[in-house]
Design a protein around this motif. Sequence first.
Motif, PDB file in Angstrom:
ATOM      1  N   ALA A 196     156.524  63.557   3.070  1.00  0.00           N
ATOM      2  CA  ALA A 196     155.332  63.476   3.922  1.00  0.00           C
ATOM      3  C   ALA A 196     155.410  64.513   5.039  1.00  0.00           C
ATOM      4  O   ALA A 196     154.422  65.203   5.330  1.00  0.00           O
ATOM      5  N   ASP A 197     156.575  64.657   5.645  1.00  0.00           N
ATOM      6  CA  ASP A 197     156.751  65.640   6.722  1.00  0.00           C
ATOM      7  C   ASP A 197     156.652  67.067   6.194  1.00  0.00           C
ATOM      8  O   ASP A 197     156.047  67.942   6.829  1.00  0.00           O
ATOM      9  N   GLU A 198     157.260  67.317   5.039  1.00  0.00           N
ATOM     10  CA  GLU A 198     157.283  68.668   4.480  1.00  0.00           C
ATOM     11  C   GLU A 198     155.872  69.190   4.193  1.00  0.00           C
ATOM     12  O   GLU A 198     155.566  70.365   4.442  1.00  0.00           O
ATOM     13  N   TYR A 199     155.010  68.314   3.693  1.00  0.00           N
ATOM     14  CA  TYR A 199     153.665  68.756   3.288  1.00  0.00           C
ATOM     15  C   TYR A 199     152.572  68.347   4.282  1.00  0.00           C
ATOM     16  O   TYR A 199     151.385  68.526   4.006  1.00  0.00           O
ATOM     17  N   GLY A 200     152.981  67.809   5.416  1.00  0.00           N
ATOM     18  CA  GLY A 200     152.000  67.429   6.429  1.00  0.00           C
ATOM     19  C   GLY A 200     151.078  66.309   5.976  1.00  0.00           C
ATOM     20  O   GLY A 200     149.875  66.303   6.272  1.00  0.00           O
ATOM     21  N   ILE A 201     151.640  65.352   5.247  1.00  0.00           N
ATOM     22  CA  ILE A 201     150.858  64.238   4.702  1.00  0.00           C
ATOM     23  C   ILE A 201     150.972  63.043   5.645  1.00  0.00           C
ATOM     24  O   ILE A 201     152.070  62.625   6.012  1.00  0.00           O
ATOM     25  N   ASP A 202     149.837  62.502   6.025  1.00  0.00           N
ATOM     26  CA  ASP A 202     149.806  61.340   6.928  1.00  0.00           C
ATOM     27  C   ASP A 202     149.338  60.118   6.147  1.00  0.00           C
ATOM     28  O   ASP A 202     148.210  60.080   5.660  1.00  0.00           O
ATOM     29  N   ILE A 203     150.225  59.133   6.006  1.00  0.00           N
ATOM     30  CA  ILE A 203     149.887  57.901   5.290  1.00  0.00           C
ATOM     31  C   ILE A 203     150.105  56.725   6.229  1.00  0.00           C
ATOM     32  O   ILE A 203     151.136  56.626   6.891  1.00  0.00           O
ATOM     33  N   SER A 204     149.118  55.828   6.288  1.00  0.00           N
ATOM     34  CA  SER A 204     149.218  54.674   7.177  1.00  0.00           C
ATOM     35  C   SER A 204     148.500  53.485   6.570  1.00  0.00           C
ATOM     36  O   SER A 204     147.679  53.630   5.664  1.00  0.00           O
ATOM     37  N   GLY A 205     148.828  52.314   7.072  1.00  0.00           N
ATOM     38  CA  GLY A 205     148.173  51.100   6.602  1.00  0.00           C
ATOM     39  C   GLY A 205     147.927  50.148   7.752  1.00  0.00           C
ATOM     40  O   GLY A 205     148.725  50.078   8.688  1.00  0.00           O
ATOM     41  N   SER A 206     146.822  49.425   7.698  1.00  0.00           N
ATOM     42  CA  SER A 206     146.509  48.453   8.746  1.00  0.00           C
ATOM     43  C   SER A 206     145.404  47.525   8.258  1.00  0.00           C
ATOM     44  O   SER A 206     144.772  47.775   7.227  1.00  0.00           O
ATOM     45  N   SER A 207     145.171  46.455   9.011  1.00  0.00           N
ATOM     46  CA  SER A 207     144.108  45.523   8.667  1.00  0.00           C
ATOM     47  C   SER A 207     143.309  45.177   9.910  1.00  0.00           C
ATOM     48  O   SER A 207     143.856  45.101  11.018  1.00  0.00           O
ATOM     49  N   ARG A 208     142.003  44.978   9.703  1.00  0.00           N
ATOM     50  CA  ARG A 208     141.090  44.648  10.790  1.00  0.00           C
ATOM     51  C   ARG A 208     140.401  43.317  10.474  1.00  0.00           C
ATOM     52  O   ARG A 208     140.764  42.638   9.517  1.00  0.00           O
ATOM     53  N   THR A 209     139.396  42.983  11.259  1.00  0.00           N
ATOM     54  CA  THR A 209     138.724  41.701  11.086  1.00  0.00           C
ATOM     55  C   THR A 209     138.110  41.548   9.691  1.00  0.00           C
ATOM     56  O   THR A 209     138.211  40.490   9.072  1.00  0.00           O
ATOM     57  N   ASP A 210     137.477  42.601   9.161  1.00  0.00           N
ATOM     58  CA  ASP A 210     136.737  42.491   7.904  1.00  0.00           C
ATOM     59  C   ASP A 210     137.414  43.132   6.701  1.00  0.00           C
ATOM     60  O   ASP A 210     136.969  42.907   5.570  1.00  0.00           O
ATOM     61  N   TYR A 211     138.425  43.931   6.905  1.00  0.00           N
ATOM     62  CA  TYR A 211     139.040  44.631   5.775  1.00  0.00           C
ATOM     63  C   TYR A 211     140.381  45.231   6.192  1.00  0.00           C
ATOM     64  O   TYR A 211     140.706  45.332   7.378  1.00  0.00           O
ATOM     65  N   GLY A 212     141.141  45.655   5.180  1.00  0.00           N
ATOM     66  CA  GLY A 212     142.382  46.379   5.422  1.00  0.00           C
ATOM     67  C   GLY A 212     142.342  47.687   4.654  1.00  0.00           C
ATOM     68  O   GLY A 212     141.526  47.878   3.745  1.00  0.00           O
ATOM     69  N   THR A 213     143.237  48.610   4.998  1.00  0.00           N
ATOM     70  CA  THR A 213     143.285  49.903   4.308  1.00  0.00           C
ATOM     71  C   THR A 213     144.709  50.430   4.198  1.00  0.00           C
ATOM     72  O   THR A 213     145.568  50.127   5.022  1.00  0.00           O
ATOM     73  N   ILE A 214     144.907  51.235   3.157  1.00  0.00           N
ATOM     74  CA  ILE A 214     146.019  52.179   3.100  1.00  0.00           C
ATOM     75  C   ILE A 214     145.352  53.540   2.996  1.00  0.00           C
ATOM     76  O   ILE A 214     144.528  53.768   2.111  1.00  0.00           O
ATOM     77  N   SER A 215     145.674  54.439   3.932  1.00  0.00           N
ATOM     78  CA  SER A 215     144.957  55.708   4.056  1.00  0.00           C
ATOM     79  C   SER A 215     145.892  56.896   3.958  1.00  0.00           C
ATOM     80  O   SER A 215     147.076  56.806   4.295  1.00  0.00           O
ATOM     81  N   MET A 216     145.326  58.019   3.505  1.00  0.00           N
ATOM     82  CA  MET A 216     146.096  59.258   3.395  1.00  0.00           C
ATOM     83  C   MET A 216     145.226  60.446   3.797  1.00  0.00           C
ATOM     84  O   MET A 216     144.074  60.543   3.413  1.00  0.00           O
ATOM     85  N   ASP A 217     145.812  61.334   4.599  1.00  0.00           N
ATOM     86  CA  ASP A 217     145.168  62.589   4.984  1.00  0.00           C
ATOM     87  C   ASP A 217     146.136  63.733   4.713  1.00  0.00           C
ATOM     88  O   ASP A 217     147.331  63.626   5.025  1.00  0.00           O
ATOM     89  N   CYS A 218     145.609  64.830   4.145  1.00  0.00           N
ATOM     90  CA  CYS A 218     146.430  66.015   3.919  1.00  0.00           C
ATOM     91  C   CYS A 218     145.519  67.226   3.780  1.00  0.00           C
ATOM     92  O   CYS A 218     144.299  67.089   3.667  1.00  0.00           O
ATOM     93  N   ILE A 219     146.099  68.409   3.795  1.00  0.00           N
ATOM     94  CA  ILE A 219     145.292  69.589   3.550  1.00  0.00           C
ATOM     95  C   ILE A 219     145.098  69.727   2.033  1.00  0.00           C
ATOM     96  O   ILE A 219     145.917  69.262   1.246  1.00  0.00           O
ATOM     97  N   SER A 220     144.001  70.358   1.668  1.00  0.00           N
ATOM     98  CA  SER A 220     143.571  70.366   0.264  1.00  0.00           C
ATOM     99  C   SER A 220     144.634  70.897  -0.705  1.00  0.00           C
ATOM    100  O   SER A 220     144.802  70.371  -1.810  1.00  0.00           O
ATOM    101  N   LYS A 221     145.362  71.945  -0.308  1.00  0.00           N
ATOM    102  CA  LYS A 221     146.300  72.555  -1.252  1.00  0.00           C
ATOM    103  C   LYS A 221     147.507  71.661  -1.557  1.00  0.00           C
ATOM    104  O   LYS A 221     148.228  71.912  -2.524  1.00  0.00           O
ATOM    105  N   TYR A 222     147.716  70.616  -0.733  1.00  0.00           N
ATOM    106  CA  TYR A 222     148.812  69.686  -0.985  1.00  0.00           C
ATOM    107  C   TYR A 222     148.297  68.324  -1.455  1.00  0.00           C
ATOM    108  O   TYR A 222     148.981  67.305  -1.320  1.00  0.00           O
TER     109      TYR A 222
END
Length: 427
Positions: free
Chosen positions: A88-114
Amino acid sequence: MKRFIFLINFILVFHLANAQTKAISFDVNGLKVILKSTQKETVSMSMFFKGGVMNYNAERAGIENLALAAAATCGTKNYSVVDYQELADEYGIDISGSSRTDYGTISMDCISKYLDQGWKLFSDAVINPAFDKTEFQTTKERMITGIYHSQSDPETRIEQLTMESMFKDSPYSINPLGTSKTVGGFTAEMVSNYYHSELLNKNKMFLVVAGNITKEELEKKIQASFSGLKGKTYTPPVYDRKTLTGEHLVIEQRDIATNYMSCIMNAPTMTNADYYAFVLTINALSGSMNYELRTKLGLSYAPGATVKVQQIPYTSMFVSTTQPKKAFKAMISVYNNIREGKYGERYLEALKKEHRDRYYRHQESASSIVKDLGEAEVLGDYSITENMVANFNKVSLQDMKDSFAKYLKGAIWIYLGDEQVGRAAFQ
């Protein structure tokens, strides 16, 4: 003539480009997917899990937030915690998870080439979370620290008091973060069992993606990674949308220099036709409060009003002040002015323009696009956000007045600060 032809071509190209960026939805092996293709250099995606606090009871408050955070940080069956974090650090990938009142998520952000690297980590976190016990303990301690911080932060505490007061004796009042006691009692095994038995169900999930990727490319990745995802019967929760009537006062004693006040009122759901006129009315209320209480009277640094958009929405008119009695009277005065419709067509057009500008700025971020589409889908249909600007543009002055009269009939006043001063302010 050439200039005219150029203009026509420009308009055609613009509309074609706009059409291409409309979000689409499709199913892959029973998993609903929402895709908005963009030309951005970043890709954002979230796996949404429906239900939120309606998935568990008060004794398990915080289990979903911890489960999703741990799934995204505590390694997978194919990647150890160290390997996962290093990639994740090498390619600048951000992955996180959390839950709110109505839903939860596992999310990922990265630049397109990775994207390929990011997808591998993201899909494995969703399908094969390992809940490494050592890393789980670290994650759990971080969650508990966050809970203590939320309890000490007055603005966050006001939000918690709002939910507890408005939805008393309902599962909807549960704090998705949980308490230090409930979260402290969860083990890695308990959280893993909850994730696999309650959340990992394609009938309860949907995927939202925004970025430079085609439908065909995304379908191929989903087929390869999520083909084994099982589906179980899922019955969506039923929400008891009661209307506030009368006025109530809730006070919590706090020894703080600045007192916090919030007036909680009814609001329409996002799928309701009244939603757009009502939001513009509350925007007008917020702007008037800022001018009257901050600029003119100097009673507060950041007064305002907002609509909390959720399955059971509410309106909040809020202020932090050292002079609660004066602030209370000023809030009532501003409220009455808006209720009486003391604004005109020019002001309405300014409100619409402000909302359009805010919407387009928000759409500049791939992660914001994903969040907006996902929340709209949870609350009714992802296309709500796609048609947002057009629906706000249709609002008339009469629509605003009608929506105000229809929904703002009751109130709960929330006060955090010196109790004696607070009671005197509301007399």
